[in-house]
Write a protein that holds these residues in place. Structure first.
Motif, PDB file in Angstrom:
ATOM      1  N   GLN A  31      16.585-105.514 -35.708  1.00 56.66           N
ATOM      2  CA  GLN A  31      15.898-106.576 -36.440  1.00 56.66           C
ATOM      3  C   GLN A  31      14.430-106.234 -36.656  1.00 56.66           C
ATOM      4  N   ALA A  32      13.806-105.629 -35.646  1.00 53.06           N
ATOM      5  CA  ALA A  32      12.395-105.236 -35.771  1.00 53.06           C
ATOM      6  C   ALA A  32      12.225-104.110 -36.788  1.00 53.06           C
ATOM      7  N   LEU A  33      13.179-103.190 -36.815  1.00 56.68           N
ATOM      8  CA  LEU A  33      13.102-102.071 -37.762  1.00 56.68           C
ATOM      9  C   LEU A  33      13.323-102.513 -39.200  1.00 56.68           C
ATOM     10  N   ASP A  34      14.173-103.529 -39.390  1.00 57.24           N
ATOM     11  CA  ASP A  34      14.446-104.031 -40.742  1.00 57.24           C
ATOM     12  C   ASP A  34      14.687-105.534 -40.692  1.00 57.24           C
ATOM     13  N   PRO A  35      13.618-106.326 -40.830  1.00 59.70           N
ATOM     14  CA  PRO A  35      13.756-107.783 -40.749  1.00 59.70           C
ATOM     15  C   PRO A  35      14.640-108.407 -41.831  1.00 59.70           C
ATOM     16  N   SER A  36      14.944-107.661 -42.882  1.00 69.62           N
ATOM     17  CA  SER A  36      15.793-108.220 -43.940  1.00 69.62           C
ATOM     18  C   SER A  36      17.272-108.202 -43.569  1.00 69.62           C
ATOM     19  N   VAL A  37      17.636-107.440 -42.552  1.00 67.47           N
ATOM     20  CA  VAL A  37      19.031-107.323 -42.131  1.00 67.47           C
ATOM     21  C   VAL A  37      19.351-108.407 -41.109  1.00 67.47           C
ATOM     22  N   ARG A  38      20.505-109.003 -41.274  1.00 68.09           N
ATOM     23  CA  ARG A  38      20.985-109.979 -40.292  1.00 68.09           C
ATOM     24  C   ARG A  38      21.796-109.213 -39.249  1.00 68.09           C
ATOM     25  N   VAL A  39      21.531-109.481 -37.974  1.00 68.54           N
ATOM     26  CA  VAL A  39      22.191-108.745 -36.895  1.00 68.54           C
ATOM     27  C   VAL A  39      22.865-109.729 -35.943  1.00 68.54           C
ATOM     28  N   ALA A  40      24.072-109.368 -35.526  1.00 68.92           N
ATOM     29  CA  ALA A  40      24.793-110.174 -34.537  1.00 68.92           C
ATOM     30  C   ALA A  40      25.465-109.238 -33.544  1.00 68.92           C
ATOM     31  N   CYS A  41      25.587-109.691 -32.321  1.00 67.72           N
ATOM     32  CA  CYS A  41      26.350-108.972 -31.304  1.00 67.72           C
ATOM     33  C   CYS A  41      27.737-109.612 -31.233  1.00 67.72           C
ATOM     34  N   ALA A  42      28.735-108.791 -30.953  1.00 73.02           N
ATOM     35  CA  ALA A  42      30.098-109.298 -30.778  1.00 73.02           C
ATOM     36  C   ALA A  42      30.754-108.489 -29.679  1.00 73.02           C
ATOM     37  N   TYR A  43      31.706-109.126 -29.006  1.00 73.27           N
ATOM     38  CA  TYR A  43      32.338-108.504 -27.850  1.00 73.27           C
ATOM     39  C   TYR A  43      33.855-108.616 -27.964  1.00 73.27           C
ATOM     40  N   LEU A  44      34.522-107.567 -27.505  1.00 77.67           N
ATOM     41  CA  LEU A  44      35.978-107.521 -27.557  1.00 77.67           C
ATOM     42  C   LEU A  44      36.609-108.549 -26.623  1.00 77.67           C
ATOM     43  N   GLU A  45      36.058-108.667 -25.421  1.00 78.99           N
ATOM     44  CA  GLU A  45      36.651-109.589 -24.461  1.00 78.99           C
ATOM     45  C   GLU A  45      35.643-109.996 -23.397  1.00 78.99           C
ATOM     46  N   LEU A  46      35.984-111.005 -22.666  1.00 77.86           N
ATOM     47  CA  LEU A  46      35.269-111.490 -21.491  1.00 77.86           C
ATOM     48  C   LEU A  46      34.000-112.280 -21.779  1.00 77.86           C
ATOM     49  N   VAL A  47      33.468-112.207 -22.964  1.00 75.48           N
ATOM     50  CA  VAL A  47      32.229-112.909 -23.290  1.00 75.48           C
ATOM     51  C   VAL A  47      32.196-113.202 -24.793  1.00 75.48           C
ATOM     52  N   ALA A  48      31.504-114.258 -25.152  1.00 74.77           N
ATOM     53  CA  ALA A  48      31.360-114.632 -26.563  1.00 74.77           C
ATOM     54  C   ALA A  48      29.987-114.170 -27.050  1.00 74.77           C
ATOM     55  N   PRO A  49      29.862-114.006 -28.352  1.00 70.07           N
ATOM     56  CA  PRO A  49      30.839-114.269 -29.406  1.00 70.07           C
ATOM     57  C   PRO A  49      31.774-113.080 -29.625  1.00 70.07           C
ATOM     58  N   ASP A  50      32.928-113.373 -30.174  1.00 74.04           N
ATOM     59  CA  ASP A  50      33.837-112.306 -30.559  1.00 74.04           C
ATOM     60  C   ASP A  50      33.539-111.920 -32.005  1.00 74.04           C
ATOM     61  N   LEU A  51      34.297-110.977 -32.539  1.00 78.19           N
ATOM     62  CA  LEU A  51      34.026-110.488 -33.894  1.00 78.19           C
ATOM     63  C   LEU A  51      34.168-111.590 -34.933  1.00 78.19           C
ATOM     64  N   ARG A  52      35.141-112.453 -34.745  1.00 78.44           N
ATOM     65  CA  ARG A  52      35.352-113.546 -35.696  1.00 78.44           C
ATOM     66  C   ARG A  52      34.132-114.479 -35.727  1.00 78.44           C
ATOM     67  N   GLU A  53      33.620-114.837 -34.548  1.00 79.84           N
ATOM     68  CA  GLU A  53      32.460-115.732 -34.475  1.00 79.84           C
ATOM     69  C   GLU A  53      31.204-115.065 -35.045  1.00 79.84           C
ATOM     70  N   ALA A  54      31.006-113.795 -34.730  1.00 81.75           N
ATOM     71  CA  ALA A  54      29.835-113.080 -35.247  1.00 81.75           C
ATOM     72  C   ALA A  54      29.898-112.965 -36.772  1.00 81.75           C
ATOM     73  N   THR A  55      31.079-112.670 -37.297  1.00 80.43           N
ATOM     74  CA  THR A  55      31.251-112.574 -38.744  1.00 80.43           C
ATOM     75  C   THR A  55      30.999-113.919 -39.407  1.00 80.43           C
ATOM     76  N   ALA A  56      31.515-114.978 -38.822  1.00 75.41           N
ATOM     77  CA  ALA A  56      31.293-116.315 -39.376  1.00 75.41           C
ATOM     78  C   ALA A  56      29.806-116.642 -39.414  1.00 75.41           C
ATOM     79  N   SER A  57      29.091-116.280 -38.369  1.00 79.31           N
ATOM     80  CA  SER A  57      27.651-116.533 -38.322  1.00 79.31           C
ATOM     81  C   SER A  57      26.912-115.751 -39.410  1.00 79.31           C
ATOM     82  N   LEU A  58      27.255-114.488 -39.558  1.00 79.40           N
ATOM     83  CA  LEU A  58      26.580-113.668 -40.573  1.00 79.40           C
ATOM     84  C   LEU A  58      26.890-114.138 -41.992  1.00 79.40           C
TER      85      LEU A  58
END
Length: 122
Positions: A31-58
């Motif tokens: 985000q610091a390198l390119d403030p125009s890009v939206r960034v989200a973290c996603a996790y396969l298991e054990l913690v949220a958000p998962d890929l579906r939630e991260a994609t929905a947010s983006l």
């Protein structure tokens, strides 16, 4: 109209909250390198958000092109089999979004070089 970029940093996940800190640090650095890009973290298991939630947010934030970057050192089963299935699912759910899947970061020559330097204490 130009695509609005989104990046998902995709990692395995852990019950230990501290495990997420490096992943989130990478997200902040992107985000610091390119403030125009939206960034989200996603996790396969054990913690949220998962890929579906991260994609929905983006996509809710307007992203029309999403690059998924697997933060795995190697191409184990999760990166080789599970993640491509999840990306296909996202393509079905969001047909108007252009998805791309990067290779595992551990396969990138510059990451291999950096890890070798760190192993040498440099």
């Amino acid at each position: 109209m130009a695509a609005i970029a989104g990046i998902v940093l995709f990692a395995h996940g852990s019950r230990d909250e501290r495990w997420r800190l490096p992943v989130e640090a990478v997200a902040r650095r992107v985000q610091a390198l390119d403030p125009s890009v939206r960034v989200a973290c996603a996790y396969l298991e054990l913690v949220a958000p998962d890929l579906r939630e991260a994609t929905a947010s983006l996509t809710a934030g307007g992203a029309t092109a999403i690059r998924i970057v697997p933060l795995f050192l190697g191409m184990g089963r999760h990166a080789r089999e599970d993640l491509p299935h999840l990306v296909d699912e996202m393509r079905s759910l969001y047909p108007n979004v252009a998805f791309s899947l990067a290779r595992a970061v551990g396969e990138e020559p510059d990451v291999i070089e950096l890890l070798a330097l760190k192993a040498l204490g440099r």
